[in-house]
Design a protein around this motif. Sequence first.
Motif, PDB file in Angstrom:
ATOM      1  N   GLU A  77       0.846  -1.178   0.147  1.00  0.00           N
ATOM      2  CA  GLU A  77      -0.182  -0.005   0.029  1.00  0.00           C
ATOM      3  C   GLU A  77       0.853   1.220  -0.011  1.00  0.00           C
ATOM      4  O   GLU A  77       0.568   2.121  -0.528  1.00  0.00           O
ATOM      5  CB  GLU A  77      -0.755   0.061   1.193  1.00  0.00           C
ATOM      6  N   ASN A  78       1.858   1.221   0.734  1.00  0.00           N
ATOM      7  CA  ASN A  78       2.756   2.553   1.016  1.00  0.00           C
ATOM      8  C   ASN A  78       3.962   2.540   0.052  1.00  0.00           C
ATOM      9  O   ASN A  78       4.728   3.294   0.490  1.00  0.00           O
ATOM     10  CB  ASN A  78       2.966   2.808   2.291  1.00  0.00           C
ATOM     11  N   VAL A  79       4.146   1.816  -0.976  1.00  0.00           N
ATOM     12  CA  VAL A  79       5.367   1.574  -1.860  1.00  0.00           C
ATOM     13  C   VAL A  79       5.625   3.032  -2.326  1.00  0.00           C
ATOM     14  O   VAL A  79       4.652   3.744  -2.610  1.00  0.00           O
ATOM     15  CB  VAL A  79       5.067   0.528  -2.892  1.00  0.00           C
ATOM     16  N   THR A  80       6.672   3.558  -2.312  1.00  0.00           N
ATOM     17  CA  THR A  80       7.206   4.651  -2.884  1.00  0.00           C
ATOM     18  C   THR A  80       7.628   4.499  -4.501  1.00  0.00           C
ATOM     19  O   THR A  80       7.934   3.347  -4.876  1.00  0.00           O
ATOM     20  CB  THR A  80       8.219   5.315  -2.175  1.00  0.00           C
ATOM     21  N   PRO A  81       7.770   5.688  -5.302  1.00  0.00           N
ATOM     22  CA  PRO A  81       8.139   5.501  -6.693  1.00  0.00           C
ATOM     23  C   PRO A  81       9.764   4.946  -6.488  1.00  0.00           C
ATOM     24  O   PRO A  81       9.828   4.264  -7.412  1.00  0.00           O
ATOM     25  CB  PRO A  81       7.962   6.859  -7.183  1.00  0.00           C
ATOM     26  N   GLU A  82      10.327   5.421  -5.833  1.00  0.00           N
ATOM     27  CA  GLU A  82      11.538   4.891  -5.701  1.00  0.00           C
ATOM     28  C   GLU A  82      11.764   3.526  -5.514  1.00  0.00           C
ATOM     29  O   GLU A  82      12.713   2.846  -6.139  1.00  0.00           O
ATOM     30  CB  GLU A  82      12.536   5.996  -4.628  1.00  0.00           C
ATOM     31  N   GLN A  83      11.059   3.090  -4.542  1.00  0.00           N
ATOM     32  CA  GLN A  83      11.032   1.488  -4.488  1.00  0.00           C
ATOM     33  C   GLN A  83      10.627   0.766  -5.694  1.00  0.00           C
ATOM     34  O   GLN A  83      11.193  -0.073  -6.071  1.00  0.00           O
ATOM     35  CB  GLN A  83      10.250   1.155  -3.307  1.00  0.00           C
ATOM     36  N   ALA A  84       9.446   1.234  -6.191  1.00  0.00           N
ATOM     37  CA  ALA A  84       9.115   0.683  -7.242  1.00  0.00           C
ATOM     38  C   ALA A  84       9.793   0.653  -8.718  1.00  0.00           C
ATOM     39  O   ALA A  84       9.826  -0.219  -9.385  1.00  0.00           O
ATOM     40  CB  ALA A  84       7.591   1.145  -7.824  1.00  0.00           C
ATOM     41  N   CYS A  85      10.957   1.758  -8.663  1.00  0.00           N
ATOM     42  CA  CYS A  85      11.760   1.843  -9.829  1.00  0.00           C
ATOM     43  C   CYS A  85      12.874   1.290  -9.559  1.00  0.00           C
ATOM     44  O   CYS A  85      13.763   1.226 -10.524  1.00  0.00           O
ATOM     45  CB  CYS A  85      11.842   3.380 -10.164  1.00  0.00           C
ATOM     46  N   ALA A  86      13.118   0.568  -8.427  1.00  0.00           N
ATOM     47  CA  ALA A  86      14.625   0.009  -8.180  1.00  0.00           C
ATOM     48  C   ALA A  86      14.529  -1.424  -8.787  1.00  0.00           C
ATOM     49  O   ALA A  86      14.106  -2.161  -8.041  1.00  0.00           O
ATOM     50  CB  ALA A  86      14.852   0.072  -6.436  1.00  0.00           C
ATOM     51  N   HIS A  87      14.593  -1.495  -9.961  1.00  0.00           N
ATOM     52  CA  HIS A  87      14.483  -2.877 -10.721  1.00  0.00           C
ATOM     53  C   HIS A  87      15.826  -3.670 -10.296  1.00  0.00           C
ATOM     54  O   HIS A  87      16.997  -3.093 -10.280  1.00  0.00           O
ATOM     55  CB  HIS A  87      14.412  -2.814 -12.105  1.00  0.00           C
ATOM     56  N   PRO A  88      15.577  -4.977  -9.950  1.00  0.00           N
ATOM     57  CA  PRO A  88      16.751  -5.744  -9.569  1.00  0.00           C
ATOM     58  C   PRO A  88      17.496  -6.013 -10.611  1.00  0.00           C
ATOM     59  O   PRO A  88      18.835  -6.003 -10.201  1.00  0.00           O
ATOM     60  CB  PRO A  88      16.207  -7.086  -8.972  1.00  0.00           C
ATOM     61  N   ASN A  89      17.290  -5.990 -11.776  1.00  0.00           N
ATOM     62  CA  ASN A  89      18.508  -6.331 -12.873  1.00  0.00           C
ATOM     63  C   ASN A  89      18.508  -5.582 -13.989  1.00  0.00           C
ATOM     64  O   ASN A  89      19.507  -5.340 -14.533  1.00  0.00           O
ATOM     65  CB  ASN A  89      17.955  -7.691 -13.493  1.00  0.00           C
ATOM     66  N   TRP A  90      17.490  -4.782 -14.339  1.00  0.00           N
ATOM     67  CA  TRP A  90      17.664  -3.834 -15.551  1.00  0.00           C
ATOM     68  C   TRP A  90      17.741  -2.373 -15.104  1.00  0.00           C
ATOM     69  O   TRP A  90      16.797  -1.917 -14.137  1.00  0.00           O
ATOM     70  CB  TRP A  90      16.480  -4.086 -16.321  1.00  0.00           C
ATOM     71  N   SER A  91      18.199  -1.739 -15.758  1.00  0.00           N
ATOM     72  CA  SER A  91      18.023  -0.056 -15.591  1.00  0.00           C
ATOM     73  C   SER A  91      17.421   0.539 -16.682  1.00  0.00           C
ATOM     74  O   SER A  91      17.764   0.309 -18.102  1.00  0.00           O
ATOM     75  CB  SER A  91      19.575   0.516 -15.518  1.00  0.00           C
TER      76      SER A  91
END
Length: 399
Positions: free
Chosen positions: A200-214
């Motif tokens: 519910e409280n996920v931030t854009p920074e957390q969602a954009c931190a992809h584990p493998n791809w930039s």
Amino acid sequence: MTGFQRIAVLGSTGSIGESTLDVIARHPDRLGVYALSAYSRMERLAEQAVATGAAVVVVPSDDARARFLAAWPAAARQPDVRVGSEALAEVAAAPECTTVMAAIVGAAGLPAALAAARSGKRVLLANKEALVAAGALFMAAVRDAGAELLPIDSEHNAIFQCLPHGGRAGAPQAPARGVRKLILTASGGPFRRHDPADLENVTPEQACAHPNWSMGRKISVDSATMLNKGLEVIEAHWLFAMPADRIEVVIHPQSVVHSMVEYDDGSVLAQLGQPDMRTPISYGLGFPERLESGVGPLDLTRWGRLDFEKPDFERFPCLDLSFQALRAGQAACITLNAANEVAVAAFLEGRLPYTWIPRVISAALEWQAGLSSVTLAGLDDVLALDVAVRRFAGDLGTA
Ligand code: NAD
Ligand code: MG
């Protein structure tokens, strides 16, 4: 394609655009830039135009044009600066250009990608939203104009490499013979193991931190919700003329196997490599030859193991919604994509909780299913429905 390629890189300041310029710069004997385009970051666009010697740049407004010119170094020879989305489509169709990299994000890239197909170019398609919104129209244009279509999305590029194509890159009208199904791999994104109740409280920074791809921010959020994989299922349906029930999604957290093709005899062919978009980009530029891309070798002993698991459709409702949209037809696919673009933009700007993204899409799909009749004969109809969906999704409190 034999001979020197003069390339229009649409969306040149983005993640795919930058990787494309990196590959082009490695092959000055066979690849050159004709045009560049960007929506923001005019200073970066000016740097790119100086470095590549682009003849044309396309910017979105007179204000952006002024910013581009203010950033232009006096000594360099100024490119032709054109303004607006019609200019994008004109550049994509220009006779001076042999090859178009369609790397604009979102349905905004559709008219230019379609213009490139209609004028028979080599089209390197990264802009998956164009195919989701107008797959039939786009593939028919490729076929009618004899354009070359090279998928750049890593999964589709992998599948293309694993299919028999005889050195031709067009628009198939039926699944390749002997193929049982396509298997798209997905990393599962940053929330693969999270309890859905904690999102519910996920931030854009957390969602954009992809584990493998930039990647760019929109596709990064799509990867977290797995709507990206849903768009890719629809993309695969159009690119390879494959029915939905013969496209499977498998979670593969290491992103080393980029996708697979299963054949009738039980063989499964896969394409592997480092998660670096310069590999599919250089494949598209060099096809049918192989070009040096700057990507290093894949050391499988470093990985030691590769994991695969089934996706959980309850954890990732956007994946389920995408299969539903594909089965429901084109109007639903346009709706899925447009509602998602609105919801993701609202989430990135802090106006919508992360968990509302599938709710907005689901509400839009219900709304669209209730519309009396929608004619989708051409690009104008597609864009009109896209606009109507955006209005509906905006009214849900996302705009
Ligand atoms: P990005 O956000 O990094 O870059 C987008 C580019 O498009 C920028 O140059 C931007 O200025 C331009 N742009 C944005 N909105 C525009 C508009 N309304 N009109 C014209 N230009 C506009 O995005 P990206 O990650 O490079 O992704 C580009 C496309 O490639 C997307 O469709 C994405 O799904 C697809 N793709 C990206 C990756 C990746 O690794 N980044 C992988 C596969 C597919
Ligand atoms: Mg992909």
